[in-house]
Design an enzyme around this catalytic site. Structure first.
Site, PDB file in Angstrom:
ATOM      1  N   ASP A  19       0.826  -1.220   0.000  1.00  0.00           N
ATOM      2  CA  ASP A  19       0.000   0.000   0.000  1.00  0.00           C
ATOM      3  C   ASP A  19       0.858   1.267   0.000  1.00  0.00           C
ATOM      4  O   ASP A  19       1.980   1.269   0.505  1.00  0.00           O
ATOM      5  CB  ASP A  19      -0.905  -0.022   1.244  1.00  0.00           C
ATOM      6  CG  ASP A  19      -2.025   0.992   1.148  1.00  0.00           C
ATOM      7  OD1 ASP A  19      -2.379   1.387   0.021  1.00  0.00           O
ATOM      8  OD2 ASP A  19      -2.552   1.385   2.208  1.00  0.00           O
ATOM      9  N   HIS A  65       2.532   3.526  -8.904  1.00  0.00           N
ATOM     10  CA  HIS A  65       2.313   2.087  -9.124  1.00  0.00           C
ATOM     11  C   HIS A  65       3.531   1.458  -9.807  1.00  0.00           C
ATOM     12  O   HIS A  65       3.931   0.341  -9.503  1.00  0.00           O
ATOM     13  CB  HIS A  65       1.056   1.865  -9.966  1.00  0.00           C
ATOM     14  CG  HIS A  65      -0.211   2.242  -9.248  1.00  0.00           C
ATOM     15  ND1 HIS A  65      -0.459   1.882  -7.944  1.00  0.00           N
ATOM     16  CD2 HIS A  65      -1.304   2.953  -9.646  1.00  0.00           C
ATOM     17  CE1 HIS A  65      -1.645   2.353  -7.571  1.00  0.00           C
ATOM     18  NE2 HIS A  65      -2.177   3.005  -8.586  1.00  0.00           N
ATOM     19  N   LEU A 114      11.353 -20.367  -3.287  1.00  0.00           N
ATOM     20  CA  LEU A 114      10.347 -19.458  -2.723  1.00  0.00           C
ATOM     21  C   LEU A 114       8.998 -19.605  -3.431  1.00  0.00           C
ATOM     22  O   LEU A 114       8.949 -19.658  -4.661  1.00  0.00           O
ATOM     23  CB  LEU A 114      10.828 -18.007  -2.888  1.00  0.00           C
ATOM     24  CG  LEU A 114       9.850 -16.913  -2.451  1.00  0.00           C
ATOM     25  CD1 LEU A 114       9.841 -16.778  -0.930  1.00  0.00           C
ATOM     26  CD2 LEU A 114      10.211 -15.575  -3.095  1.00  0.00           C
TER      27      LEU A 114
HETATM   28  C1  IPE Z   1      -5.223  -2.677   0.043  1.00  0.00           C
HETATM   29  O1  IPE Z   1      -4.952  -1.344  -0.190  1.00  0.00           O
HETATM   30  C2  IPE Z   1      -5.195  -3.447  -1.250  1.00  0.00           C
HETATM   31  C3  IPE Z   1      -3.889  -3.581  -1.867  1.00  0.00           C
HETATM   32  C4  IPE Z   1      -2.755  -3.124  -1.413  1.00  0.00           C
HETATM   33  C5  IPE Z   1      -3.888  -4.319  -3.087  1.00  0.00           C
HETATM   34  P1  IPE Z   1      -6.111  -0.270  -0.386  1.00  0.00           P
HETATM   35  O2  IPE Z   1      -5.456   1.027  -0.613  1.00  0.00           O
HETATM   36  O3  IPE Z   1      -7.070  -0.748  -1.403  1.00  0.00           O
HETATM   37  O4  IPE Z   1      -6.830  -0.324   1.047  1.00  0.00           O
HETATM   38  P2  IPE Z   1      -7.747   0.728   1.773  1.00  0.00           P
HETATM   39  O5  IPE Z   1      -8.778   1.191   0.782  1.00  0.00           O
HETATM   40  O6  IPE Z   1      -6.870   1.851   2.217  1.00  0.00           O
HETATM   41  O7  IPE Z   1      -8.313  -0.004   2.938  1.00  0.00           O
HETATM   42  C1  IPE Z   2      -1.415   0.336  -3.417  1.00  0.00           C
HETATM   43  O1  IPE Z   2      -1.278   1.699  -3.424  1.00  0.00           O
HETATM   44  C2  IPE Z   2      -1.811  -0.227  -4.763  1.00  0.00           C
HETATM   45  C3  IPE Z   2      -3.157  -0.826  -4.771  1.00  0.00           C
HETATM   46  C4  IPE Z   2      -4.020  -0.784  -3.800  1.00  0.00           C
HETATM   47  C5  IPE Z   2      -3.555  -1.490  -5.976  1.00  0.00           C
HETATM   48  P1  IPE Z   2      -2.528   2.675  -3.387  1.00  0.00           P
HETATM   49  O2  IPE Z   2      -2.918   2.962  -4.795  1.00  0.00           O
HETATM   50  O3  IPE Z   2      -3.607   2.167  -2.521  1.00  0.00           O
HETATM   51  O4  IPE Z   2      -1.856   3.959  -2.740  1.00  0.00           O
HETATM   52  P2  IPE Z   2      -2.504   4.936  -1.673  1.00  0.00           P
HETATM   53  O5  IPE Z   2      -3.021   4.109  -0.540  1.00  0.00           O
HETATM   54  O6  IPE Z   2      -3.592   5.677  -2.383  1.00  0.00           O
HETATM   55  O7  IPE Z   2      -1.363   5.822  -1.257  1.00  0.00           O
HETATM   56 MG    MG Z   3      -4.081   2.407  -0.547  1.00  0.00          MG
END
Ligand code: IPE
Ligand code: IPE
Ligand code: MG
Length: 231
Positions: A14, A31, A125
């Site tokens: 995240d 990303h 792994l």
């Molecule tokens: C969790 O992150 C999902 C992934 C990292 C794939 P999100 O960014 O979607 O989670 P929330 O919305 O903050 O809970």
């Molecule tokens: C994680 O980063 C990627 C996915 C959830 C797919 P985010 O896109 O959720 O990044 P934040 O949480 O908005 O910073």
């Molecule tokens: Mg996120």
């Protein structure tokens, strides 16, 4: 071998969006950097005694995001698999997928099938990539599968139920790591996380590196895992 005692480490990748925003860049830039972090962490994991690495890449809730962002994430999955599978195969990494692949775009499914087939016999792994994964969805799919076999359904217990989950054959995660500071599981490995240790770091996923992984493992090593018992 398992110098930190964590055989299965799961990571909620995240913070890509916030990482990009902090640099004045659009979300896809984050990303893309997140994929680089994944490449590095997968390479580092075996040397730290990790046998199973599960990474949360796309949740069942992430479809709510704008179409263009979803497309970017799907493209990056394809790119990652195409770019990495040869080397991961050479390194004996076995790639598996958690989640319901039926809703995945064809181009993703194709690369996922290739990666899984190519690396299926590898003994190193286990890299479990969670895409279109939700813990609740996984449990519902498992129940449906169990019900399709009435004999097994009647004899179901905690252990045999695990055989119907996407993680069948894997040990439960010892440690769940969440970069970016949120104190929640966001639907990741709900069944399997019953006794997982949690490690949350403010570091955004694109900045998460080998040192941070090792720091998480050192914290894990200090934990007193009681599993409901004592002494
Ligand atoms: C969790 O992150 C999902 C992934 C990292 C794939 P999100 O960014 O979607 O989670 P929330 O919305 O903050 O809970
Ligand atoms: C994680 O980063 C990627 C996915 C959830 C797919 P985010 O896109 O959720 O990044 P934040 O949480 O908005 O910073
Ligand atoms: Mg996120």
């Amino acid at each position: 071998m398992t110098q930190y005692g964590a055989r299965h480490v799961a990571i909620i990748m995240d913070g890509n969006g916030r990482w990009a925003a902090s640099r004045g860049q659009p979300r896809p830039y984050g990303h893309r950097a997140g994929v680089e972090a994944l490449r590095k962490i997968v390479r580092a994991a075996p040397d730290l005694g990790i046998e199973y690495l599960s990474v949360y890449a796309f949740s069942t809730e992430n479809w709510k995001r704008p179409e263009a962002e979803v497309e970017t994430l799907m493209d990056l999955l394809v790119e990652y698999l195409r770019g990495e599978v040869d080397e991961l195969d050479r390194e004996q990494v076995k790639i598996i997928f958690l989640g319901d692949d039926r809703a995945m775009p064809e181009r993703c499914k194709r690369e996922m099938d290739i990666a899984a087939a190519r690396t299926g016999r590898n003994q190193g792994l286990v890299l479990a990539i969670a895409v279109n994964y939700g813990g609740r969805d996984e449990i519902v799919r498992a129940v449906r599968r169990a019900l399709a076999d009435p004999k097994k359904a009647a004899e179901l217990d905690e252990e045999t139920f695990g055989d119907f989950l996407d993680t069948a054959g894997m040990p439960d995660p010892d440690l769940i790591i969440r970069p970016s500071g949120e104190l929640r599981l966001s639907n990741f490995l709900l069944w399997q996380s019953a006794y997982a240790e949690l490690f949350v770091t403010p570091v955004y996923w694109p900045d998460f590196d080998e040192q941070e992984l090792e720091r998480a493992l050192q914290h894990f090593q200090q934990r007193d895992r009681r599993f409901g018992g004592h002494g």
